[in-house]
Design a protein around this motif. Structure first.
Motif, PDB file in Angstrom:
ATOM      1  N   GLN A   1     112.169   6.195  -5.609  1.00  0.00           N
ATOM      2  CA  GLN A   1     111.997   7.411  -5.204  1.00  0.00           C
ATOM      3  C   GLN A   1     110.638   7.578  -4.940  1.00  0.00           C
ATOM      4  OE1 GLN A   1     113.502  10.821  -7.452  1.00  0.00           O
ATOM      5  NE2 GLN A   1     114.695   9.356  -8.778  1.00  0.00           N
ATOM      6  N   HIS A   2     110.168   8.523  -4.148  1.00  0.00           N
ATOM      7  CA  HIS A   2     108.781   8.700  -3.656  1.00  0.00           C
ATOM      8  C   HIS A   2     108.057   9.790  -4.609  1.00  0.00           C
ATOM      9  CE1 HIS A   2     109.460   6.945   0.146  1.00  0.00           C
ATOM     10  NE2 HIS A   2     110.509   7.442   0.423  1.00  0.00           N
TER      11      HIS A   2
ATOM     12  N   ILE B   1     113.386  13.278   7.114  1.00  0.00           N
ATOM     13  CA  ILE B   1     112.731  14.159   6.345  1.00  0.00           C
ATOM     14  C   ILE B   1     112.873  13.809   4.786  1.00  0.00           C
ATOM     15  CG2 ILE B   1     114.509  15.979   6.412  1.00  0.00           C
ATOM     16  CD1 ILE B   1     112.439  18.096   6.160  1.00  0.00           C
ATOM     17  N   ASP B   2     111.744  13.988   4.046  1.00  0.00           N
ATOM     18  CA  ASP B   2     111.974  13.634   2.630  1.00  0.00           C
ATOM     19  C   ASP B   2     111.678  14.997   1.816  1.00  0.00           C
ATOM     20  OD1 ASP B   2     112.577  10.645   2.008  1.00  0.00           O
ATOM     21  OD2 ASP B   2     110.437  10.430   3.111  1.00  0.00           O
ATOM     22  N   ILE B   3     112.577  15.166   1.071  1.00  0.00           N
ATOM     23  CA  ILE B   3     112.532  16.657   0.178  1.00  0.00           C
ATOM     24  C   ILE B   3     111.828  16.294  -1.176  1.00  0.00           C
ATOM     25  CG2 ILE B   3     113.755  18.624  -0.513  1.00  0.00           C
ATOM     26  CD1 ILE B   3     116.087  17.948   1.799  1.00  0.00           C
TER      27      ILE B   3
ATOM     28  N   ASP C   1     115.099  12.532  -3.432  1.00  0.00           N
ATOM     29  CA  ASP C   1     114.044  11.671  -2.579  1.00  0.00           C
ATOM     30  C   ASP C   1     112.935  11.550  -3.480  1.00  0.00           C
ATOM     31  OD1 ASP C   1     115.568  11.601  -0.149  1.00  0.00           O
ATOM     32  OD2 ASP C   1     114.700  13.535   0.361  1.00  0.00           O
ATOM     33  N   GLY C   2     112.482  12.272  -4.230  1.00  0.00           N
ATOM     34  CA  GLY C   2     111.117  12.327  -5.023  1.00  0.00           C
ATOM     35  C   GLY C   2     110.498  13.386  -5.776  1.00  0.00           C
ATOM     36  N   PHE C   3     109.338  13.317  -6.180  1.00  0.00           N
ATOM     37  CA  PHE C   3     108.892  14.548  -6.738  1.00  0.00           C
ATOM     38  C   PHE C   3     107.256  14.471  -6.218  1.00  0.00           C
ATOM     39  CE2 PHE C   3     112.226  13.635  -9.777  1.00  0.00           C
ATOM     40  CZ  PHE C   3     112.734  14.981 -10.056  1.00  0.00           C
TER      41      PHE C   3
END
Length: 459
Positions: free
Chosen positions: A5-6, A288-290, A413-415
């Protein structure tokens, strides 16, 4: 192996008095000097984070709440985060930096030129967190516009900037020392823009961007409408959680800074709205990354986590007053003078107050009629155990379980971790967590190529 994850960091106080109101202020870091932020940026890069997003507000707020916002440095002062970015780039090699920018403050030509300069200086690690605050209009001699119109203006602004970035056509930059031919003027576009909010002529007086291998991104098109970013363009971030804001993200952004309840169903629903908007504008989920805002509280043991939670259950009036002060600053509305034991009248919030901030005050309540102010603030004070999924207090292993679960079950996608960009805050949150995330294969151990966009697209 778990799903990568990002991760990013949201410098939630902005370029302001970091540590103020906390014991670690006595470490004597100078918040007006770059060393404080540089130290933390190096740590975040060592941790494998993709980017830092720097909050900002152009104004100290409306005159009625000015003292309220600066009394405890909640709403100001704030220095310009755009000018902090080069100092952070100077001490890092991979970390992306995305200062908050407002179309109110920059004409498209000025913005395109400054942002292009920072993109080149940073080796393609620059991003912009686009906000649509309208409360600062009076500082710029601009008439305020409504919530949705502010997004219309931002869309025109971004499209205009992208048209300027690409006003240098293919092969316009020759750079041939043997012939002495630097650039071909016939391959530059005049870029005449006559829009609803902006008027200017091009072309841009800045070098074009290279197309970066591994960074993704499409062809922005000859028309320069700019809805698709090329791989060399600065990354666009946006934070809006309203329907209009989510549509803006789906059309324009490559990172959506999402503020929502962190549970599988909510994250799935939120992601679905943004991705639906992206698809409607001819984009894909890969564009897009959310990234959801996350502010965990780390404990050394489950027993310590329970003690922290128990201590938060019954806040006294002094604690509630402190929470009210912070909420008042965010809402630009004085809650401190209201009766704690009566419901809040939603009419007190002006048009300048973001819907996301109002929703944040409501929390788990559906409307202001459902709770007194005391109940709203008590809910803000109350903490919960992450192990039981009723809060975010837990050990590094428990927090990693939570992150892993949302990555697998909600396809998160990540935090974006949130807090002061202060060494004490950063180390307190990450020292034990980073090794656990790395062992589980959730957090990157190395970077690829392609600048910030490459970081976001390499898995």
């Amino acid at each position: 192996m778990s799903r990568l994850q990002h991760f990013g960091w949201f410098l939630s106080r902005g370029f302001g008095p970091h540590g103020w109101g906390h014991p670690y202020y006595e470490w004597n870091h100078r918040w007006t000097s770059p060393e404080l932020y540089q130290q933390s940026a190096r740590t975040l890069e060592q941790a494998g984070f993709d980017l830092v997003i720097i909050e900002d507000a152009l104004s100290l707020g409306n005159p009625d709440t000015l003292d309220l916002r600066i009394r405890s440095a909640y709403g100001g002062p704030k220095h310009d985060p755009l000018l902090l970015a080069p100092y952070l780039f100077d001490v890092t090699q991979h970390l992306g930096i995305a200062p908050t920018v407002n179309p109110l403050a920059y004409s498209p030509y000025q913005a395109a030129r400054q942002f292009a300069t920072l993109q080149h200086l940073s080796d393609y690690r620059f991003g912009i967190n686009v906000v649509t605050d309208v409360g600062s209009s009076r500082h710029f001699g601009v008439e305020p516009v409504g919530h949705d119109a502010a997004y219309d203006r931002a869309e025109e602004w971004l499209g205009a900037i992208r048209s300027l970035w690409h006003s240098w056509g293919p092969d316009a930059l020759v750079a041939d020392p043997r012939s002495g031919h630097f650039a071909d003027g016939s391959r530059l576009s005049a870029t005449r823009h006559r829009g609803g909010y902006f008027e200017f002529d091009g072309p841009l007086n800045a070098l074009p961007f290279a197309e970066l291998p591994g960074a993704g991104g499409g062809d922005p098109g000859v028309s320069g409408t700019g809805r698709t970013a090329a791989s060399g363009d600065p990354v666009v971030v946006s934070p809006g959680g309203s329907g209009r804001g989510l549509n803006f993200a789906g059309e324009q952004s490559e990172v959506q800074l999402a503020l929502a309840s962190l549970d599988v169903e909510t994250i799935r629903a939120y992601r679905a709205k943004v991705l639906e908007a992206a698809l409607a504008h001819g984009r894909t989920a890969a564009d897009i990354d959310i990234l959801f805002v996350f502010k965990p509280i780390l404990a050394a043991s489950p027993e310590e986590a329970q003690r922290i939670v128990d201590a938060s259950a019954h806040p006294d009036d002094a604690v509630l007053a402190q929470i009210a002060l912070g909420q008042s600053s965010d809402l630009e509305t004085d809650l401190t003078a209201l009766d704690l034991d009566k419901p809040v009248d939603p009419a007190i919030f002006g048009d300048h107050v973001s819907r996301g901030s109002i929703k944040g005050l409501l929390g788990r309540f559906d409307s202001f009629a459902d709770a007194t102010l005391r109940e709203l603030l008590t809910a803000k004070a109350r903490l919960g155990r992450i192990a039981s999924r009723d809060g975010y207090v837990g050990t590094a292993e428990e927090i990693a379980d939570f992150i892993e679960e949302l990555g697998e079950e909600a396809e998160n996608d990540g935090f974006i971790f949130s807090g002061d960009l202060h060494p004490v805050t950063v180390h307190r949150m990450l020292d034990e967590l980073v090794p656990v995330l790395r062992r589980r294969g959730i957090l990157r151990s190395s970077y690829g190529s392609g600048g910030l966009r490459g970081n976001l697209r390499d898995f």
